[in-house]
Motif scaffolding. Sequence first.
Motif, PDB file in Angstrom:
ATOM      1  N   GLY A 286       0.790  -1.225   0.000  1.00  0.00           N
ATOM      2  CA  GLY A 286       0.000   0.000   0.000  1.00  0.00           C
ATOM      3  C   GLY A 286       0.817   1.266   0.000  1.00  0.00           C
ATOM      4  O   GLY A 286       0.296   2.348   0.313  1.00  0.00           O
ATOM      5  N   SER A 287       2.097   1.158  -0.403  1.00  0.00           N
ATOM      6  CA  SER A 287       2.944   2.358  -0.355  1.00  0.00           C
ATOM      7  C   SER A 287       2.441   3.460  -1.277  1.00  0.00           C
ATOM      8  O   SER A 287       2.677   4.637  -1.032  1.00  0.00           O
ATOM      9  CB  SER A 287       4.387   1.999  -0.698  1.00  0.00           C
ATOM     10  N   SER A 374       2.107  -7.778  -2.179  1.00  0.00           N
ATOM     11  CA  SER A 374       1.092  -6.749  -2.337  1.00  0.00           C
ATOM     12  C   SER A 374      -0.039  -7.193  -3.265  1.00  0.00           C
ATOM     13  O   SER A 374      -1.192  -6.801  -3.112  1.00  0.00           O
ATOM     14  CB  SER A 374       1.809  -5.528  -2.896  1.00  0.00           C
TER      15      SER A 374
HETATM   16  O1  MOO Z   1       1.791   0.096  -2.807  1.00  0.00           O
HETATM   17 MO1  MOO Z   1       2.614  -1.435  -2.966  1.00  0.00          MO
HETATM   18  O2  MOO Z   1       1.334  -2.229  -2.266  1.00  0.00           O
HETATM   19  O3  MOO Z   1       3.598  -1.059  -1.509  1.00  0.00           O
HETATM   20  O4  MOO Z   1       3.249  -3.085  -2.926  1.00  0.00           O
END
Ligand code: MOO
Length: 419
Positions: A286-287, A374
């Motif tokens: 979710g980064s 992810s």
């Molecule tokens: O936004 Mo990503 O989910 O950090 O792998």
Amino acid sequence: MVEIRKPIQVSEAINRVLQHSRAMPTITVSLDESYNSILAEPIIAQHDVPPFNRSPYDGFAIRSIDSIGASGNNRKQFNVIDHIGAGQLTSRKLGEKEAVRIMTGAPIPESADAIVMLEQTVEHDGGFTIRKPFAKGENVSRQGEDAQQGEQLIEAGTIVHPGIVALLATFGYAKVDVAKKPFVGILSTGTELIDVDEPLQPGKIRNSNGPMIIAQLKRMGIASKSYGMRMDDLDVCCQIVEKALEECDVLITTGGVSVGDFDYLPAIYDRLKAKVLFNKVAMRPGSVTTVATVRGKLLFGLSGNPSACFSGFELFVRPALLTMMGCKKPFLPYAKAILTEDFPKPNPFMRFVRSIYRFEDGKAYITPAGFNKSNAVTSIARGNAFMVLPGGTRGYKKGTEVDVLLLGVEEGVDKWQLQ
Ligand code: MOO
Ligand SMILES: Nc1nc2c(c(=O)[nH]1)N[C@H]1C(S)=C(S)[C@@H](COP(=O)(O)OP(=O)(O)OC[C@H]3O[C@@H](n4cnc5c(N)ncnc54)[C@H](O)[C@@H]3O)O[C@H]1N2
Ligand SMILES: [Mg+2]
């Protein structure tokens, strides 16, 4: 040039979201509809509970004075002068060695001050005998022992769970003031998406984020409107986002928030002159979670990757919606548990590992719920918690005590516990 985004800490991201979570108005709903709402008023005891001295047992109401000196060798005899069940009153006044046969829940006659259980009596001569003395007040469920009139029992901002419903009903709240629930729009973006009832085609996948978010909202008792799935097309998506923002209090989009050529959410925020609160969080997954506001309304740009999308909802959307409703405990409950297997791969970002939390022999354990990238969908299905591992350069060994956030628990906590 690809934009280099600067990640902010999860706690800072949560703060920013909560600062922009505007309070919803108060509405009045019927008691039946109140479940899962947030109370906009405290619950004040409208009367004593119980409202009268009552019998906690099926037995006899007596005057304790008449039982003085009772023993196995000196049984005391009582005459029964009346017989009442719950909901009935006696008009009789007890005289010496008189008793009223009384059932659980019935009001204790004013002239009585103790209750004898049926099992403690022996029938005798149309009445009964007892073999022990009873103290004044013995076996009396006292008026006001549970709550006293005027007492504040529950504060505003509490979630209405079944116990709260019982309390509201006790005091005759046929209607109750609660926060209006935010109406939430959901838009799934991605040219690759097909619907749940469509057969797989080359290069395509079924939209799982949309239905998942509807369910995450339902778990909170929040209704939503799905704006369906849209191809990665800037004009089309922009139009839908504008329409949804007019109709909804909050909009959740999934996909298209990263730096790809067809990731159009950043351009949509530009077009709408949205205020972007952040577009990179130091977390995995979710980064790329992005949160923006347009005319004061929150716009959650969740990642397309299912695990990231799920985490983004639980960590940001959920507390924001609860805060909008005035909830005092908007955060996922926190626990500690023992890691049951090595988790060797280090990551510079804080990780929210979909995991299985269980209690065994008085200890809490946490086990990663399988394939945990992810883009994983299986681990969100298996997991009932996040294991939270701080970012850093080391992995974690089996047996280490780690932080856990519990999912699907009715009532949360008032503080974000992790740094
Ligand atoms: O936004 Mo990503 O989910 O950090 O792998
Ligand atoms: N060059 C870089 N590439 C990527 C970065 C990066 O920093 N630099 N970040 C990666 C990370 S981390 C994530 S997470 C993803 C986020 O991508 P988006 O949010 O833009 O989402 P999409 O690209 O649209 O889709 C990602 C992935 O998820 C699938 N998906 C999308 N929508 C759904 C849905 N409704 N149901 C199920 N699955 C869905 C989609 O097919 C993709 O496989 O970006 C990385 N890339
Ligand atoms: Mg992308």
